[in-house]
Scaffold this active site. Structure first.
Site, PDB file in Angstrom:
ATOM      1  N   CYS A   1       0.835  -1.202   0.000  1.00  0.00           N
ATOM      2  CA  CYS A   1       0.000   0.000   0.000  1.00  0.00           C
ATOM      3  C   CYS A   1       0.872   1.255   0.000  1.00  0.00           C
ATOM      4  O   CYS A   1       0.499   2.275  -0.580  1.00  0.00           O
ATOM      5  CB  CYS A   1      -0.946  -0.012   1.192  1.00  0.00           C
ATOM      6  SG  CYS A   1      -0.163  -0.367   2.766  1.00  0.00           S
TER       7      CYS A   1
ATOM      8  N   HIS B   1      -1.379   1.057   7.589  1.00  0.00           N
ATOM      9  CA  HIS B   1      -1.861   1.049   6.214  1.00  0.00           C
ATOM     10  C   HIS B   1      -1.607   2.426   5.619  1.00  0.00           C
ATOM     11  O   HIS B   1      -1.679   3.441   6.307  1.00  0.00           O
ATOM     12  CB  HIS B   1      -3.356   0.722   6.209  1.00  0.00           C
ATOM     13  CG  HIS B   1      -3.965   0.730   4.844  1.00  0.00           C
ATOM     14  ND1 HIS B   1      -3.502  -0.071   3.817  1.00  0.00           N
ATOM     15  CD2 HIS B   1      -4.995   1.456   4.322  1.00  0.00           C
ATOM     16  CE1 HIS B   1      -4.221   0.150   2.732  1.00  0.00           C
ATOM     17  NE2 HIS B   1      -5.135   1.073   3.015  1.00  0.00           N
TER      18      HIS B   1
END
Length: 1184
Positions: A257, A500
C-alpha cells in the site's frame, strides 16, 4: 449489517443491530456505526462490528421538567446530534404514527407514508418483536416494489421515538444513520425495547406505562443529509471506481500500500508521467526494465476500467515475495525510483526533466557576525524532512528548519588564520524550491526513553496554500510568486509496527479531491483531506478534542499525514498539463493492443474449447528429426522443437477427410496420397501406429473415442505419404489396400520404422519407414537399409550392419540375421535400429558385454544398446561456482549433458575438462531447492554415482529440499585426497574490537593444534604474524555467549562443529594476566537476557575500579563509539536461566564487587541492529 424486511409469511430476519445505552451526563465509548463510520456523540446508535448487540438497555428517565416527546424542536436537538462527518442538512421532517389496539396488531405493520427529502418513507413495526422478545421498529423507504430506481440512494440520520400520547414525558428512543438504497431498504432497531416493559408496568419515575390503553405514538425524526462525495456511509459492495470517479486504483500485493500511494501521487504529477513516457524503451521491452514496466503501469492507469496490478513493476525491481510483504520507507523508495529513472534518461534530451520538476537548492552556511567571512555549500534537494515533534503546523516546521544557531563563547567558529575565532551564525536557507515540492513529515522518531522508534501522533496542521518565499535566501530570484498549492496528502494509519497507507490527491488544478486506497478510489471532502489527517485526538463537530471519560486521555487518531505534495501555483498548468493519447509511446500502445487481442483470443479459445479437439501428427519429417526413443515425444512443443509432432485444432464435428485435407495442405501433399494411422498405447508403455484409417467419413471425435485406451487429450496419428498412385491419381498402398467393392485387403507386409545409430557422431535419428514381408529373414532388411541410406550395394569387407529392435526404452535386443521377422515377433509399428560396425569389434546378434567392456569410457558408445542406455540415464546438469569458496567471476555457470551412472571421479574429469583445472582438485556441493544456496559438500566414495549425488536415498525433508539438476563446485588448492587429511574450520576474526567481523574458512591438518589454526589464519587472512601484531586468542561461542577459550595445544579435531570459533588480538592489558577469575564473560541482549545477539567476548575486571572508568575501557575494548555506545545499558546477569538483569546505574558502582560470582555475565542491553536484516528483507533496492 442491514436488517432485511421479511416478506409476508416468511421467517423474519434475526437481529443485526445493537442498542445504544444512554445514561444521564455520561458519554458512551466510541464505536463503529453500521457502516463502520466513526460515531462519536452519545445519543447515536452504535453497532458492534460483528453484528452482535449489547444486552443492556438504558432508559431515558423523565424529570419533573422533563422534555416532552411532542416538543419536536427540543426532541430533535436531543435525538439528532451533530454528525462526525458534518454533512450539509438538506431537510428535517418529523412524522408521528398513532398506533392503536397494539395487542391486536399483526406480526408486521407499516405506518402511513410520509415525504422527506423528496422521497417516500414509512415506519416498519414488529409490535411483538422480529424473532426476539422485544419490540422491533425500523425506518424504510415507501417506494412501490417496482418503483425503486436502480441507482437510488439517500443518506439519512434518523431517530425513532416511542411515547405515551397521554403523557409525552414518557418516551423511549434510538438514533442511527444509514445510506438507504434499493438493496438496503430499511434500517432500525430489532431490539428496540423489551415487550414486558411496555404494558401494565409503570415507567420509571412515573405511575403510568409507556403503552397505555393499547395506544402509543411513534415519531420518526428524519434528517436527509447531502451525500457530497457519493460514498457517505457506503458499504462498497459492487463499487466501481472507474464508473464513479473516472479513475482506477492499484492492487495491493500483500504489503505494498505504501508503494501504491507513492505511485498514484507520481502518476497524477502529469509532467512526471510525460517524462516517464519519454524514456526510450522501444529496444528494451523487457519486464526486467523498470522504466518500461513503469510506463506500462501508467498506461494501464490511463486506460484500464479495473484496478491495476503492480507485479510487473516490483519484479523489475528484483523484489521477491518476501519483499512484497515487508513495508518500506516511502521517502527512500521515492529517492531510489527517481535515481533509477534519471539513469534511464541519461543521454537523452530529457535527462534534466526530473531535476527541473522535483529538485531545489539549499545552502548550508556559517556566517561570521563581526567580520566579512562566510563558509557555505549549496546542494540539490529532492524533498524536505520537517520535524513534527514540537511544531504545531507546517509553517512552524519550516521556520524550525531554517532557524539560526549562534556560535559564540567556547563554541566560536574558526574563520581561518586571518580572522581566527569569531562569533558566527550557522544554519541552512533555501535558494530555490522545485515546481513539485515533496515534504516528508517526520512522524517516526527515535524515543530515547523507550530506546525504540515511535510514531508521533500529535496534531500537526498543514495549509491548503502557503507562501514559501519566507524561507528563501534574501538573494533568491523572487520575480515569480513562490506560493504553493496542496496537491497530495499521503497518509499512514496505524502504529510503528503495523499500519496502512493511502493517498488523497487532487488530479486537476480545480475540482475534487480523491482518496486512493489501494484498488478503491472515492471522492473526498476537504475535511477528509485536511482535518482528518492532522493527527492528534479525535474532535467533536464543535471543534473540541473528544474525551470519552474525564479520567481518560483523549482518543488519538491512528491516521495522519506523513508526506505532502505541493505544486507551485504559477507552474500548475505546466505540472498538471493534460496527458493525451499522443503522449503515450506508440510501441506501448501497440504492445497493449497485441496483448488485449491475445487475451481475447485465449478467452475465446477457452470458451470454445469444448467444441474443438487437438490432433498430434507424426510425419516423416518430424521422425527424421527425433533423436530419442519411440517415434516422438508427444509433450514436445512444435514451435521450438522440429521433432515435436505437428498440432492441429479442429472442430470435433470435422470429418477425418477434413483432417487429411488440413494435414496435406500443411505438408504440401495431395490429399489423395495421404493416409493416417491411429497411434495406440501398447502394454509396454510405448506408443506406436496400429492400423490405418480407411474410412474418412467419421468425425475426428468418433475416431478419437474408438481409439484404444489413450492418456492424451488429443487424437494421435502417424501420417503416411503414398509413393505410388494409379492412373486416376488414387494412392497405391503396400498393405490395407481398399478394393472397388469396399473390401480392405491386408497382406503379409508389416510396417517397420528404421533408426540409425551413427557411432562417429554419437547420435540416433529416425530415417524412414519401410514395408517388408514378415516371412523374410532379418538379414534381408540390410539391402533395404543400404538403399535408403545411399550406401551402395555392398559394404567394405570388414564392416557389417548390426540390427537391434527397440522394444521399449530400457529393452533393446539384438536381431538374429537368419531368423524370420515373424519368428522375431516383429509387427506393424515396430522400430528397428541399425548401425555400421567393424566385424572385429562386434558380431551380428552380440550378447552381453564383459565387465571389462562395461568399465570403459562413458563418453563414447560403440553400439546402439549402450547409447540407448545413455539416453535413458542422461541428464542436463547445471554447474555454478560456489558463492563463497570459488570466484563466480572467474568460473561462469555452464550446463553439461551427463550420464547419471558416471562416478564422482568421472564427473570431476568432465567438469575439470570444461573448466581447465585439475580434476583431483574439484569438490561438489548439492543445491538447496528453496534458496538456491549451496548445501553440504558431496562425499567422494567408490560407489558414488551422479544419480545418488543428485537423488540421495531416502525420502526425508532434507532430500526433498535438494535440487536434482544442479551442483555447485569449488576449485581447491589441493587434491581431495589431501583435503581428507585436513579439517575445515570456519573462524571469525575480530580486527577492530568487536565491530568488524571477517569470516574465513581455514584448513588445518586433523592432527594439528590451535597453534596450527592460528598460523593458518594468519596466512589466509593475510594479517601480521603474532610476533609482529601481538598474540591471538581463540575462543568458542554458543548462542551469542562466550563458551570457552581454547588452549594453544588443544587438538583441532576436537573443536565442536556446533559452536562458532572466534579469534582476536589479546588486548595489551590482558597479556600478563594468568588468573581466569579476573575475567568476566560479556554478551549483548535486547530487553530480556534471553534475547542475546552480537559478538560475546572476555573482559578484564579491575578491583576497586569505578564503573565510570570501566565504561571507558569497555568503549575501547568493543570499538563502539559515540551514540552507539551511549545507548548501551549495562547489567550483571546470573547464569540461571530466569534471573533478572541487575542494571548498573551509578557511576560509583564497582563491577568487581557486583559481579562477585564466577558464573556472572556482564550484559550489554541495546537493540539488535542486525535483526531486521536477518529476519526481514534488508535494505531497499531496485534492480531493473
Amino acid at each position: 449489517m442491514t436488517n432485511t424486511t421479511p416478506s409476508p409469511g416468511s421467517t423474519p430476519p434475526t437481529s443485526n443491530f445493537a442498542q445504544l445505552t444512554i445514561t444521564k451526563d455520561t458519554h458512551t465509548p466510541e464505536a463503529p456505526s453500521p457502516n463502520a463510520m466513526a460515531v462519536a456523540p452519545p445519543e447515536e446508535h452504535i453497532v458492534e462490528p460483528n453484528g452482535t448487540e449489547t444486552e443492556d438497555v438504558a432508559i431515558i428517565e423523565p424529570e419533573s421538567d422533563a422534555l416532552l416527546a411532542t416538543d419536536h424542536a427540543a426532541m430533535r436537538e436531543l435525538v439528532l446530534p451533530p454528525l462526525v462527518e458534518e454533512p450539509r442538512i438538506l431537510e428535517d421532517q418529523v412524522h408521528t404514527w398513532a398506533v392503536e389496539s397494539w395487542r391486536s396488531l399483526a406480526k408486521k405493520e407499516h405506518g402511513p407514508i410520509f415525504q422527506a427529502g423528496g422521497y417516500p418513507w414509512r415506519i416498519l413495526l414488529f409490535p411483538f418483536g422480529n424473532n426476539v422478545d422485544q419490540c422491533s421498529i425500523y425506518l424504510e423507504h415507501g417506494f412501490e416494489a417496482n418503483g425503486i430506481p436502480d441507482d437510488w440512494s439517500c443518506c439519512v440520520q434518523f431517530a425513532l421515538v416511542l411515547y405515551n400520547p397521554n403523557n409525552p414525558s414518557i418516551y423511549y428512543h434510538h438514533s442511527a444513520h444509514h445510506r438507504f438504497t434499493k438493496e438496503e431498504s430499511d434500517w432500525g432497531f430489532t431490539r428496540f425495547l423489551e415487550v414486558r416493559k411496555m404494558f401494565n408496568v409503570a415507567w420509571e419515575n412515573s405511575d403510568r406505562p409507556l403503552v397505555e390503553n393499547d395506544t402509543a405514538c411513534i415519531s420518526a425524526y428524519v434528517r436527509v443529509v447531502e451525500d457530497e462525495t457519493g460514498v457517505l456511509w457506503h458499504n462498497f459492495n459492487n463499487y466501481d471506481s472507474k464508473k464513479e470517479t473516472g479513475y482506477v486504483g492499484l492492487k495491493n500485493q500483500g504489503a505494498t500500500c505504501y508503494l501504491n500511494s507513492l505511485l498514484q501521487s507520481l502518476y497524477f504529477t502529469n509532467a512526471f508521467r510525460k517524462a516517464i513516457y519519454k524514456i526510450p524503451t522501444e529496444e528494451e521491452e523487457s519486464m526486467s526494465n523498470s522504466a518500461y514496466t513503469l510506463q506500462r503501469l501508467f498506461y494501464q492507469l490511463q486506460t484500464s476500467n479495473i484496478a491495476v496490478g503492480t507485479n510487473e513493476l516490483t519484479k523489475s525491481f528484483g523484489w521477491e515475495t518476501r519483499h512484497i510483504f515487508e513495508q518500506q520507507d516511502v521517502q527512500e523508495l521515492s529517492r531510489k525510483l527517481m535515481e533509477r529513472m534519471e539513469e534511464k534518461m541519461k543521454g537523452t534530451e530529457y535527462e534534466k526533466v526530473l531535476q527541473e520538476i522535483f529538485s531545489g537548492k539549499i545552502k548550508t552556511y556559517i556566517s561570521c557576525i563581526n567580520v566579512p567571512y562566510e563558509s557555505s555549500r549549496t546542494e540539490d534537494f529532492w524533498d524536505v524532512q520537517l520535524n513534527v515533534s514540537g511544531n504545531k503546523h507546517l509553517l512552524e516546521s519550516f521556520q524550525d528548519y531554517i532557524n539560526v544557531e549562534k556560535l559564540d563563547g567556547e563554541n566560536q567558529y574558526f574563520a581561518g588564520e586571518q580572522y581566527k575565532l569569531q562569533d558566527a551564525n550557522k544554519g541552512v536557507i533555501f535558494q530555490s524550491f522545485p515546481d513539485v515540492l515533496h515534504l516528508q513529515l517526520k512522524r517516526f522518531e527515535y524515543d530515547i526513553q523507550r530506546d525504540t522508534m515511535m510514531k508521533i501522533n500529535d496534531r500537526y496542521e498543514f495549509p491548503e496554500e502557503f507562501d514559501a518565499s519566507l524561507y528563501l535566501d534574501k538573494d533568491a530570484d523572487k520575480s515569480e510568486s513562490w506560493e504553493y498549492q496542496l496537491h497530495g496528502v499521503l497518509v499512514h494509519s496505524g502504529d510503528l509496527n503495523a499500519g496502512h497507507y493511502y493517498a488523497f490527491l487532487k488530479p486537476n488544478k480545480d475540482g475534487w479531491w480523491y482518496k486512493y486506497d489501494d484498488d478503491k478510489v472515492t471522492k473526498a471532502t476537504k475535511r477528509e483531506v485536511l482535518e482528518e489527517n492532522f493527527g492528534g485526538p479525535y474532535r467533536t463537530p464543535n471543534g473540541h478534542a473528544r474525551n470519552p471519560s474525564q479520567k481518560k486521555t483523549p482518543v488519538m487518531r491512528p491516521n495522519s499525514a506523513y508526506m505532502l505534495v505541493y505544486i507551485r501555483k504559477c507552474k500548475l498548468d505546466k505540472i498538471l498539463t493534460p496527458v493525451t493519447g499522443d503522449d503515450t509511446p506508440e510501441h506501448l500502445h501497440r504492445r497493449f493492443e497485441e496483448e488485449v487481442a491475445a487475451r481475447e483470443a485465449r478467452r475465446k479459445e477457452r470458451e470454445e474449447q469444448h467444441l474443438y479437439l487437438g490432433v498430434k501428427v507424426i510425419t516423416e519429417a518430424t521422425f527424421q528429426q527425433h533423436e530419442g526413443t519411440d517415434l516422438t515425444s508427444f509433450e514436445a512443443n512444435p514451435e521450438s522443437d522440429p521433432a515435436a509432432p505437428r498440432f492441429y485444432r479442429l472442430l470435433r464435428t470435422a470429418t477425418m477427410q477434413e483432417l487429411v485435407t488440413t494435414i496435406a495442405a500443411d505438408i504440401d501433399q495431395d490429399p489423395k496420397r495421404i493416409r493416417v494411422w491411429i497411434m495406440v498405447n501398447r502394454q509396454n508403455k510405448t506408443i506406436r501406429p496400429d492400423q490405418p484409417v480407411m474410412d474418412l467419413r467419421p468425425t475426428i471425435e468418433e475416431t478419437y473415442n474408438r481409439a484404444a485406451a489413450h492418456r492424451d487429450q488429443a487424437l494421435r496419428v502417424w501420417v503416411e505419404v503414398a509413393e505410388e498412385v494409379n492412373a486416376s491419381g488414387e494412392a497405391i498402398w503396400p498393405t490395407y489396400q481398399g478394393q472397388s467393392n469396399g473390401v480392405i485387403v491386408k497382406n503379409d507386409l508389416i510396417l517397420l520404422f528404421l533408426k540409425w545409430f551413427d557411432v562417429e557422431s554419437q547420435s540416433l535419428k529416425g530415417v524412414c519407414h519401410t514395408y517388408i514381408s514378415k516371412e523374410k529373414k532379418v538379414e534381408e532388411l540390410v539391402p533395404l537399409i543400404m538403399q535408403k541410406m545411399g550406401w551402395g550395394d555392398k559394404l567394405p569387407g570388414d564392416e557389417k550392419i548390426q540390427l537391434w529392435e527397440e522394444i521399449k526404452p530400457n529393452m533393446i535386443e539384438g536381431l538374429k540375421a537368419k531368423q524370420s521377422l515373424k519368428a522375431a515377433e516383429l509387427q506393424d509399428g515396430d522400430i528397428v535400429c541399425f548401425q555400421r560396425t567393424h566385424e572385429r569389434k562386434s558380431r551380428l546378434g552380440l550378447g552381453d558385454k564383459s565387465p571389462e567392456e562395461s568399465s570403459k569410457n562413458l563418453d563414447r558408445f560403440e553400439d546402439a544398446r549402450e547409447y540407448y542406455d545413455f539416453l535413458l540415464n542422461k541428464k542436463l546438469v547445471k554447474f555454478h561456482a560456489h558463492t563463497q569458496k570459488s570466484d563466480p567471476e572467474k568460473y561462469h555457470p555452464f550446463s553439461l549433458v551427463v550420464n547419471t551412472k558416471m562416478s564422482y571421479d568421472k564427473l570431476s574429469e568432465k567438469v575439470a575438462e570444461r573448466l581447465g583445472v585439475n580434476p583431483t582438485h574439484l569438490r561438489f556441493y548439492t543445491v538447496n531447492a528453496s534458496s538456491g544456496n549451496p548445501r553440504t559438500a558431496v562425499k567422494r566414495g567408490p560407489n558414488q554415482t551422479l544419480l545418488t549425488i543428485l537423488n540421495p536415498a531416502g525420502y526425508g525433508q532434507l532430500n526433498m529440499n535438494q535440487r536434482h539438476d544442479a551442483l555447485y563446485f569449488e576449485v581447491l588448492d589441493m587434491s581431495l585426497a589431501e583435503l581428507d587429511t585436513k579439517k575445515s574450520i570456519k573462524i571469525t576474526y575480530l580486527s577492530e574490537g568487536i565491530t568488524k567481523e571477517e569470516q574465513f574458512d581455514v584448513l588445518v591438518t586433523k592432527s594439528g593444534q590451535v597453534d596450527d589454526l592460528v598460523e593458518a589464519l594468519v596466512k589466509k587472512a593475510k594479517i601480521p604474524s603474532e610476533e609482529e601484531g601481538g598474540r591471538i586468542r581463540v575462543y568458542e561461542t554458543s548462542n551469542h555467549k562466550f563458551f570457552r577459550e581454547l588452549d594453544r595445544t588443544y587438538p583441532v579435531i576436537s573443536i565442536n562443529d556446533y559452536t562458532s570459533v572466534v579469534a582476536e588480538r589479546i588486548p595489551q592489558e590482558e597479556l600478563e594476566v594468568k588468573d581466569a577469575t579476573q575475567f568476566i564473560s560479556v554478551f549483548h541482549f535486547q530487553g530480556e537476557s534471553s534475547r542475546a545477539h552480537g559478538m560475546p567476548f572476555k573482559f578484564l575486571l579491575k578491583e576497586g575500579e569505578k564503573f565510570s572508568d570501566t565504561k571507558k575501557r569497555l568503549e575501547k575494548r568493543t570499538g563502539l563509539k559515540g551514540k552507539s555506545f551511549e545507548k548501551i545499558k549495562f547489567a550483571v546477569v546470573r547464569r540461571a536461566q530466569y534471573s533478572r538483569p541487575l542494571y548498573l546505574t551509578e557511576v560509583d558502582d564497582v563491577l568487581w564487587d557486583v559481579a562477585a560470582n564466577e558464573d556472572d555475565y556482564l550484559g550489554l542491553d541495546h537493540p539488535d541492529r542486525t535483526r531486521s536484516l536477518r529476519n526481514g528483507v534488508g535494505d531497499l533496492f531496485l534492480k531493473g
